[in-house]
Design a protein around this motif. Structure first.
Motif, short mmCIF file in Angstrom:
data_model
loop_
_atom_site.label_atom_id
_atom_site.label_comp_id
_atom_site.label_asym_id
_atom_site.label_seq_id
_atom_site.Cartn_x
_atom_site.Cartn_y
_atom_site.Cartn_z
N GLN A 44 14.12 -12.07 -5.00
CA GLN A 44 15.12 -12.82 -4.24
C GLN A 44 15.20 -14.28 -4.70
O GLN A 44 15.73 -15.14 -4.00
CB GLN A 44 14.78 -12.77 -2.75
CG GLN A 44 14.70 -11.36 -2.19
CD GLN A 44 15.99 -10.59 -2.35
OE1 GLN A 44 17.08 -11.16 -2.20
NE2 GLN A 44 15.89 -9.30 -2.67
N GLY A 45 14.67 -14.54 -5.89
CA GLY A 45 14.75 -15.88 -6.46
C GLY A 45 13.80 -16.88 -5.85
O GLY A 45 14.03 -18.09 -5.90
N LEU A 46 12.70 -16.39 -5.24
CA LEU A 46 11.74 -17.27 -4.59
C LEU A 46 10.39 -17.26 -5.31
O LEU A 46 10.02 -16.27 -5.96
CB LEU A 46 11.56 -16.86 -3.13
CG LEU A 46 12.81 -16.85 -2.26
CD1 LEU A 46 12.47 -16.42 -0.84
CD2 LEU A 46 13.50 -18.21 -2.26
N ASN A 47 9.67 -18.34 -5.18
CA ASN A 47 8.39 -18.54 -5.86
C ASN A 47 7.24 -18.06 -4.97
O ASN A 47 6.90 -18.71 -3.98
CB ASN A 47 8.23 -20.02 -6.20
CG ASN A 47 7.01 -20.31 -7.05
OD1 ASN A 47 5.98 -19.67 -6.90
ND2 ASN A 47 7.12 -21.28 -7.94
N ALA A 48 6.65 -16.92 -5.33
CA ALA A 48 5.59 -16.32 -4.50
C ALA A 48 4.35 -17.21 -4.43
O ALA A 48 3.72 -17.32 -3.37
CB ALA A 48 5.22 -14.94 -5.05
N VAL A 55 1.97 -21.28 3.00
CA VAL A 55 1.74 -20.53 4.23
C VAL A 55 0.25 -20.47 4.56
O VAL A 55 -0.14 -20.69 5.72
CB VAL A 55 2.33 -19.10 4.13
CG1 VAL A 55 1.89 -18.25 5.32
CG2 VAL A 55 3.85 -19.16 4.07
N ASP A 56 -0.57 -20.18 3.58
CA ASP A 56 -2.02 -20.13 3.82
C ASP A 56 -2.54 -21.46 4.35
O ASP A 56 -3.38 -21.50 5.25
CB ASP A 56 -2.76 -19.76 2.53
CG ASP A 56 -2.63 -18.30 2.18
OD1 ASP A 56 -2.12 -17.53 3.02
OD2 ASP A 56 -3.04 -17.91 1.06
N SER A 57 -2.02 -22.55 3.81
CA SER A 57 -2.45 -23.88 4.25
C SER A 57 -2.07 -24.14 5.70
O SER A 57 -2.89 -24.62 6.50
CB SER A 57 -1.83 -24.96 3.35
OG SER A 57 -2.14 -26.25 3.81
N VAL A 435 9.13 -23.38 4.53
CA VAL A 435 8.57 -22.94 3.26
C VAL A 435 9.52 -22.01 2.53
O VAL A 435 9.73 -22.11 1.32
CB VAL A 435 7.21 -22.23 3.48
CG1 VAL A 435 6.75 -21.52 2.21
CG2 VAL A 435 6.16 -23.23 3.96
N PHE A 436 10.16 -21.11 3.27
CA PHE A 436 10.99 -20.08 2.65
C PHE A 436 12.38 -20.61 2.26
O PHE A 436 13.10 -19.95 1.51
CB PHE A 436 11.08 -18.88 3.57
CG PHE A 436 9.75 -18.20 3.76
CD1 PHE A 436 9.36 -17.19 2.91
CD2 PHE A 436 8.88 -18.62 4.76
CE1 PHE A 436 8.12 -16.59 3.05
CE2 PHE A 436 7.63 -18.02 4.91
CZ PHE A 436 7.25 -17.01 4.04
#
Length: 442
Positions: A44-48, A55-57, A435-436
């Motif tokens: 979807q063009g996003l950086n995993a 998110v983890d932070s 983030v997303f």
């Protein structure tokens, strides 16, 4: 033999081509129906890597600073679930880790997941008119001077001036003890409403709740004032219109057809205890840890089935409902709500009165895109066409049709008690959502 082999090969080839065409048609149909499926952020063009790091932070900080002991987070982009993880534990003792199958008390998310989809369907059927007087559907208000002319639209948009909340539990308690005329420890024909283990309410108490709502004051100044009172009435209104029990109607018409079978009221005995996340250690009403029973006291006094709270669910089940909303009323090739009704309910109704609300749905602050993340609700990058709702227990769902983005966050921030407010002060939910929006691949 050669001829037979040739015929067999021709038939096999024809079958293969037909099967391939059928598969392609099935895949195209699946895509057209916008059914949720799992995929990767990169698709979807996003950086995993960016998403996981951020998110983890945020989640780690939230748990460390006791904003919540654990949580589920699900995010979908263009009908593809690109992120679905569980964090932390059920409680701060770190014994039971959160899983994706865990059931959370959804609190006020119930409002848009319980009565609202039914009201939208009834609106499509011409049985629930937004510009009719609310008193057409709730007859006791016809005799109330300050309520008889309120419209459905005003009430659903929190523009009617209704009192925000009534603490009905005060009526069943005195000096921190239960009033015997309302509460007993054993069930019988009169005390038949179970509100907790070995706690049964007088079946006539709901009538007292209704009388108090009917007599409650209405502000003469018509401006935005959030009120949950009407949502206590919608189950009965829905039953009057449909002739069916509210819980059965919404389950049969909405949840089960969507495949969201774990959206349930009163999960005690219906779902594994080990997979139900506790909410609060209640020192006032239940006087025990609240688990398997609705946290909201008003919903509890209605036997756990209400329009303001009472629904439990997983992020995965909520995603199906919210994706249907995001699709403007369709899911899996079935139309649940007309597109016109979805657009009407999800648009701002009284912006001239500085009221950001849709009909039942929450909306972004009117100047949201201009605000810093610490003041925005939801993330400032969310479109003004987006909509959703939050819940007191620490739940939050949001759909952004302009960006094809679905965001679901479930937590029990009220554990061990409701004084824990770091979920808000740390801006956990808008920060996660942001983030997303910022995770585009370079």
């Amino acid at each position: 033999m050669k001829t037979a082999s040739g015929v067999f090969y021709f038939l096999f080839l024809a079958h293969f081509i037909t099967s391939a065409q059928s598969y392609k048609q099935d895949q195209a149909q699946l895509k057209d129906t916008n059914v949720l499926s799992y995929g990767f952020p990169e698709d979807q063009g996003l950086n995993a890597a960016y998403i996981n790091r951020k998110v983890d932070s945020i989640m780690t900080r939230g748990i460390q600073e006791r904003a919540f002991p654990g949580a589920q987070l699900l995010v979908a982009k263009n009908s593809t679930i690109i992120y679905h993880k569980a964090f932390g534990f059920h409680t701060y003792d770190s014994i039971e880790p959160v899983s994706k199958k865990d059931l959370y008390d959804l609190a006020s998310v119930t409002k848009i997941a319980g009565p609202l989809p039914v009201l939208m369907q009834l609106h499509d059927q011409g049985k629930f008119n937004l510009d009719e007087k609310f008193s057409r559907y709730w007859k006791p208000w016809r005799r109330k001077k300050d309520k008889k002319d309120l419209t459905v639209r005003e009430v659903l948009a929190h523009q009617a001036g209704l009192k925000p909340y009534i603490v009905f539990v005060k009526e069943v308690m005195k000096h921190n003890k239960y009033k015997k005329r309302f509460v007993r420890s054993k069930k019988n024909s009169k005390y038949s409403i179970q509100v907790y283990d070995s706690l049964f309410l007088n079946r006539h108490f709901y009538n007292k709740m209704k009388r108090m709502i009917n007599r409650s004051e209405v502000s003469s100044e018509k401006k935005y004032k959030y009120s949950g009172l009407s949502f206590l009435l919608y189950p009965e209104i829905i039953e009057h219109i449909t002739g069916e029990r509210y819980e059965k109607y919404v389950t049969d018409r909405i949840y089960h057809p969507l495949g969201a079978c774990n959206l349930i009221f009163n999960p005690n005995g219906k779902y594994p205890d080990s997979l139900i996340v506790p909410t609060e250690i209640d020192t006032v009403f239940r006087k025990h840890l609240v688990k398997k029973w609705v946290h909201d006291e008003n919903a509890a006094l209605m036997g756990g089935v209400s329009g303001n709270a009472g629904l439990f669910g997983t992020a995965n089940d909520l995603a199906r409902l919210m994706q249907m909303y995001l699709n403007m009323g369709t899911y899996g090739g079935k139309r649940y709500i007309s597109e016109a009704t979805m657009r009407e309910f999800t648009r701002v109704q009284f912006s001239a009165n500085d009221n950001k609300r849709g009909l039942g749905f929450d909306k972004p602050l009117l100047d949201n895109h201009e605000l810093d993340i610490t003041k925005a609700s939801p993330a400032p990058e969310a479109s003004m066409n987006s909509f959703g709702h939050g819940g007191f227990t620490g739940t939050y769902v949001w759909a952004d049709p302009d960006n094809g983005l679905l965001f679901i966050f479930l937590s029990n921030r009220v554990y061990p008690d409701r004084s824990h407010r770091n979920l808000y002060s740390l801006n956990i939910r808008p920060s996660l959502q942001q983030v997303f929006y910022l995770a585009h691949k370079d």
